[in-house]
Design a protein around this motif. Structure first.
Motif, short mmCIF file in Angstrom:
data_model
loop_
_atom_site.label_atom_id
_atom_site.label_comp_id
_atom_site.label_asym_id
_atom_site.label_seq_id
_atom_site.Cartn_x
_atom_site.Cartn_y
_atom_site.Cartn_z
N SER A 153 0.84 -1.20 0.00
CA SER A 153 0.00 0.00 0.00
C SER A 153 0.88 1.25 0.00
O SER A 153 2.07 1.19 0.27
CB SER A 153 -0.93 0.01 1.22
N PHE A 154 0.23 2.37 -0.32
CA PHE A 154 0.92 3.67 -0.23
C PHE A 154 -0.06 4.66 0.40
O PHE A 154 -1.28 4.47 0.38
CB PHE A 154 1.39 4.15 -1.60
N ASN A 155 0.50 5.72 0.97
CA ASN A 155 -0.31 6.68 1.71
C ASN A 155 -0.67 7.88 0.85
O ASN A 155 0.18 8.44 0.15
CB ASN A 155 0.44 7.16 2.96
N VAL A 156 -1.92 8.27 0.90
CA VAL A 156 -2.40 9.52 0.31
C VAL A 156 -3.11 10.27 1.43
O VAL A 156 -4.27 9.99 1.74
CB VAL A 156 -3.33 9.28 -0.89
N GLY A 157 -2.38 11.20 2.06
CA GLY A 157 -2.93 11.87 3.22
C GLY A 157 -3.12 10.86 4.34
O GLY A 157 -2.24 10.06 4.65
#
Length: 263
Positions: A153-157
């Motif tokens: 996964s990756f973080n967006v905000g």
């Protein structure tokens, strides 16, 4: 002090193009060649595009041709910029014969066939599609599944976004900001890419024994420049790796008989 921006280097672009493997070159040449041919012969575009209402057993050529056909010059250029590095990476991993077999066959016919069935029998529509973007999303989906294994996964905000959903997000964004784009067509390409990455459709590749026999029998490594072998472990990317018969000095050997790296 003014900010410095990376400058376009035509020599790097030229070097990159000259290093492209064989199947990638062939597909790029086919895309450009067909676009040029549609200038004096505009009927070629209608002949090759995927039009669900016209599909029957006499129109199966459309399933192979529609990824190579483009609406205009800018449509072709944008798709070439997107698909070329993905094609090059795929061919470098799987070899020229595998790439040629897949992209002239099931990687066009399967998403095109699924799209035709959905348009005719589910959505009762006749949206015409063409262009290599179906391959762009197919290859993106296959690549992102590899990344998902190491970075789930990756973080967006404050939100965590699963990595594997990236192509689907791009499909949605593209359908909103680019006019005359087929959401269903792109999803068909992305779906096949996911299936390829998970290994469920690896049976589409011809048996490796046959591919090795063809390579040896026809001497493809010796005859075809930029050919990528099926056997990456033995041949590397563009043929047999160079070897040297120069004896290794005793001073360069390690106690266990190996060769020391460095001074």
């Amino acid at each position: 002090m003014a900010p410095s921006f990376p400058q376009f280097n035509p020599m790097r672009l030229r070097s990159y193009i000259f290093r492209l493997p064989l199947c990638t070159r062939v597909l790029i040449a086919a895309i450009i060649g067909l676009w040029i041919a549609t200038i004096p012969f505009p009927w070629l575009r209608e002949f090759g595009r995927l039009e669900p209402a016209k599909m029957d057993l006499t129109q199966m050529h459309r399933l192979n041709l529609f990824p190579l056909m483009h609406l205009n010059f800018f449509h072709m250029i944008f798709n070439l910029i997107a698909v070329t590095p993905l094609l090059e990476r795929f061919e470098s991993e799987y070899g020229t014969l595998v790439s040629l077999a897949l992209f002239t066959g099931p990687f066009g016919t399967i998403p095109g066939g699924v799209y035709t069935l959905l348009e005719k029998f589910v959505f009762r529509s006749n949206t015409v599609v063409m262009g290599a973007s179906v391959w762009v999303f197919l290859l993106l989906s296959a690549e992102v599944m590899k990344t998902h294994k190491t970075n789930p996964s990756f973080n967006v905000g404050p939100y965590k976004i699963p990595t594997w959903t990236t192509p689907l997000i791009l499909v949605l964004v593209t359908s909103f900001i680019v006019p005359n784009v087929s959401l269903i067509g792109h999803l068909c390409g992305a779906g096949l890419g996911y299936l390829w990455a998970t290994g469920y459709i690896k049976f589409l590749v011809p048996p490796e024994k046959i591919l090795r026999w063809l390579e040896t029998k026809l001497n493809l490594l010796g005859r075809l420049p930029h050919y990528v072998s099926v056997d990456q472990k033995t041949y590397g990317r563009y043929g047999v790796l160079p070897s040297s018969n120069t004896p290794v000095p005793l001073s360069a050997r390690t106690p266990d008989g190996g060769q020391r790296l460095g001074p």
